[in-house]
Structure formats: C-alpha cells, structure tokens
Motif scaffolding. Structure first.
Motif, PDB file in Angstrom:
ATOM      1  N   ASP A  45       0.818  -1.207   0.000  1.00  0.00           N
ATOM      2  CA  ASP A  45       0.000   0.000   0.000  1.00  0.00           C
ATOM      3  C   ASP A  45       0.857   1.265   0.000  1.00  0.00           C
ATOM      4  O   ASP A  45       2.000   1.252   0.455  1.00  0.00           O
ATOM      5  CB  ASP A  45      -0.914   0.018   1.234  1.00  0.00           C
ATOM      6  CG  ASP A  45      -2.016  -1.027   1.133  1.00  0.00           C
ATOM      7  OD1 ASP A  45      -2.544  -1.241   0.012  1.00  0.00           O
ATOM      8  OD2 ASP A  45      -2.346  -1.636   2.167  1.00  0.00           O
ATOM      9  N   ASP A  46       0.262   2.333  -0.527  1.00  0.00           N
ATOM     10  CA  ASP A  46       0.853   3.671  -0.555  1.00  0.00           C
ATOM     11  C   ASP A  46       2.077   3.786  -1.453  1.00  0.00           C
ATOM     12  O   ASP A  46       2.978   4.598  -1.217  1.00  0.00           O
ATOM     13  CB  ASP A  46       1.147   4.169   0.870  1.00  0.00           C
ATOM     14  CG  ASP A  46      -0.141   4.333   1.667  1.00  0.00           C
ATOM     15  OD1 ASP A  46      -1.146   4.779   1.075  1.00  0.00           O
ATOM     16  OD2 ASP A  46      -0.141   4.018   2.868  1.00  0.00           O
ATOM     17  N   TYR A  47       2.097   2.973  -2.507  1.00  0.00           N
ATOM     18  CA  TYR A  47       3.102   3.051  -3.573  1.00  0.00           C
ATOM     19  C   TYR A  47       2.371   2.898  -4.898  1.00  0.00           C
ATOM     20  O   TYR A  47       1.268   2.342  -4.950  1.00  0.00           O
ATOM     21  CB  TYR A  47       4.154   1.938  -3.463  1.00  0.00           C
ATOM     22  CG  TYR A  47       5.179   2.174  -2.395  1.00  0.00           C
ATOM     23  CD1 TYR A  47       6.428   2.701  -2.706  1.00  0.00           C
ATOM     24  CD2 TYR A  47       4.905   1.878  -1.074  1.00  0.00           C
ATOM     25  CE1 TYR A  47       7.378   2.926  -1.714  1.00  0.00           C
ATOM     26  CE2 TYR A  47       5.837   2.104  -0.074  1.00  0.00           C
ATOM     27  CZ  TYR A  47       7.077   2.623  -0.409  1.00  0.00           C
ATOM     28  OH  TYR A  47       8.007   2.847   0.578  1.00  0.00           O
ATOM     29  N   PRO A  62       6.700   6.044  -3.734  1.00  0.00           N
ATOM     30  CA  PRO A  62       5.632   6.271  -2.753  1.00  0.00           C
ATOM     31  C   PRO A  62       4.506   7.117  -3.341  1.00  0.00           C
ATOM     32  O   PRO A  62       4.771   8.098  -4.048  1.00  0.00           O
ATOM     33  CB  PRO A  62       6.331   7.015  -1.617  1.00  0.00           C
ATOM     34  CG  PRO A  62       7.780   6.702  -1.781  1.00  0.00           C
ATOM     35  CD  PRO A  62       7.995   6.540  -3.258  1.00  0.00           C
ATOM     36  N   GLN A  63       3.268   6.718  -3.064  1.00  0.00           N
ATOM     37  CA  GLN A  63       2.114   7.518  -3.450  1.00  0.00           C
ATOM     38  C   GLN A  63       0.939   7.108  -2.562  1.00  0.00           C
ATOM     39  O   GLN A  63       0.370   6.033  -2.738  1.00  0.00           O
ATOM     40  CB  GLN A  63       1.749   7.336  -4.914  1.00  0.00           C
ATOM     41  CG  GLN A  63       0.628   8.280  -5.321  1.00  0.00           C
ATOM     42  CD  GLN A  63       0.435   8.345  -6.819  1.00  0.00           C
ATOM     43  OE1 GLN A  63       1.268   7.924  -7.593  1.00  0.00           O
ATOM     44  NE2 GLN A  63      -0.678   8.895  -7.229  1.00  0.00           N
ATOM     45  N   PRO A  64       0.616   7.962  -1.592  1.00  0.00           N
ATOM     46  CA  PRO A  64      -0.482   7.646  -0.670  1.00  0.00           C
ATOM     47  C   PRO A  64      -1.778   7.316  -1.412  1.00  0.00           C
ATOM     48  O   PRO A  64      -2.110   7.948  -2.414  1.00  0.00           O
ATOM     49  CB  PRO A  64      -0.628   8.921   0.164  1.00  0.00           C
ATOM     50  CG  PRO A  64       0.729   9.556   0.097  1.00  0.00           C
ATOM     51  CD  PRO A  64       1.236   9.252  -1.295  1.00  0.00           C
ATOM     52  N   GLY A  65      -2.475   6.301  -0.912  1.00  0.00           N
ATOM     53  CA  GLY A  65      -3.762   5.919  -1.474  1.00  0.00           C
ATOM     54  C   GLY A  65      -3.685   4.939  -2.634  1.00  0.00           C
ATOM     55  O   GLY A  65      -4.700   4.419  -3.068  1.00  0.00           O
ATOM     56  N   GLN A  66      -2.496   4.685  -3.162  1.00  0.00           N
ATOM     57  CA  GLN A  66      -2.326   3.728  -4.253  1.00  0.00           C
ATOM     58  C   GLN A  66      -1.828   2.404  -3.687  1.00  0.00           C
ATOM     59  O   GLN A  66      -1.403   2.334  -2.529  1.00  0.00           O
ATOM     60  CB  GLN A  66      -1.331   4.259  -5.285  1.00  0.00           C
ATOM     61  CG  GLN A  66      -1.771   5.535  -5.943  1.00  0.00           C
ATOM     62  CD  GLN A  66      -3.010   5.336  -6.798  1.00  0.00           C
ATOM     63  OE1 GLN A  66      -3.092   4.397  -7.581  1.00  0.00           O
ATOM     64  NE2 GLN A  66      -3.993   6.202  -6.607  1.00  0.00           N
ATOM     65  N   SER A  67      -1.833   1.352  -4.501  1.00  0.00           N
ATOM     66  CA  SER A  67      -1.281   0.068  -4.069  1.00  0.00           C
ATOM     67  C   SER A  67      -0.689  -0.674  -5.259  1.00  0.00           C
ATOM     68  O   SER A  67      -1.065  -0.424  -6.409  1.00  0.00           O
ATOM     69  CB  SER A  67      -2.343  -0.778  -3.371  1.00  0.00           C
ATOM     70  OG  SER A  67      -3.384  -1.084  -4.256  1.00  0.00           O
TER      71      SER A  67
END
Length: 151
Positions: A45-47, A62-67
């Motif tokens: 999560d969060d990538y 890293p990217q919050p809210g992505q998986s």
C-alpha cells in the motif's frame, strides 16, 4: 540452505523464471533449490508502479492511497540478496516496507526495491502479463546478461 530473508517483488522478478535466473543462473534450478523459496501474492500500500522509460521493467515510488500487487518471496539468503542488489543496480534503493498477503490480510515486514528517479517513469502502469507474453523469453535465455534486466 534456505535463508531467513524475504522480499517483495513487483516487476520482472515476480516471474520465478527470472528470479531463479538472477539468483541461481538458470531459470529452472533443481527442485531442491526451488523448494527453498515460497512465492505468495501480496499487496504494497501507498506506492504506485510505472514503466521505466525505454525499458521492459517497472519502478515503484511512494504515493499515498495507491497500491501495488506483487509477490512476497521467502527463503532468501545474503548471497541471493547480493545477486538481487547487483541485478537492480543503482536505479533502486532497498527499503523496508510492510505488505499484506492475499487472502488472510496478514502483514509482513520485508524488503523491496524503490525506484530512485521518478522523472524517468512513464505515466502508464507496467503490465506483467504483457511482459510475460512479449519480453520474458529475452530475459531468461541462458540466465541473464548483467545490465540488461531490472526489477
């Protein structure tokens, strides 16, 4: 001898043939070697995962809210990790992350390779099925050529 290290792989190394080519020099090592490792579907999560420009492989950032869906691999040794570090090269940093295993939502702390140059990533997602269909044969012939393949 099986190791106690683990890793999360989200690109070319999700294919056991590529993993074994990198770690053992052949896409099909003896069954006793294959049995040292387990491969389980997992989510980070969060990538987010994107194709690397002009390459067959992806990178994650890293990217919050992505998986990112990938594979949790067990049984890694320090020798395996050295070969994996060499394979990934200077484009990636080995980070500690937590992944969720499919089905039971169990969380495991593990290592993964994070891409260091986000501006070199394409806007589109990297496609594992496309890689297997169109490119994997090139990556597993007689092992791999150092510098030709990445995560």
């Amino acid at each position: 001898m099986s190791g106690d290290l683990t890793g999360f792989f989200y690109g070319t190394l999700m294919a056991p043939e590529v993993f074994f080519s990198v770690c053992y020099g052949t896409k099909s090592p003896p069954a006793a070697i294959q049995a040292l490792h387990s491969f389980a579907p997992a989510v980070l999560d969060d990538y987010c995962r994107h194709r690397v420009q002009y390459a067959d492989y992806p990178g994650i950032v890293p990217q919050p809210g992505q998986s990112v869906r990938g594979v949790y691999v067990t049984g890694l040794t320090t020798a395996n990790m050295q070969k994996l570090d060499d394979y990934e090269g200077k484009e990636y940093r080995l980070d500690t992350v937590k992944v969720r295993l499919d089905g039971d939502e169990e969380v495991k702390e593990t290592k993964t390779y994070v891409f260091l140059f986000p501006k070199e990533l394409e806007d589109r997602e990297w496609d594992f099925e496309e890689f297997k269909r169109d490119r994997m044969k090139l990556w597993t012939r007689n092992g791999y050529c150092e510098g030709d393949i990445k995560e």
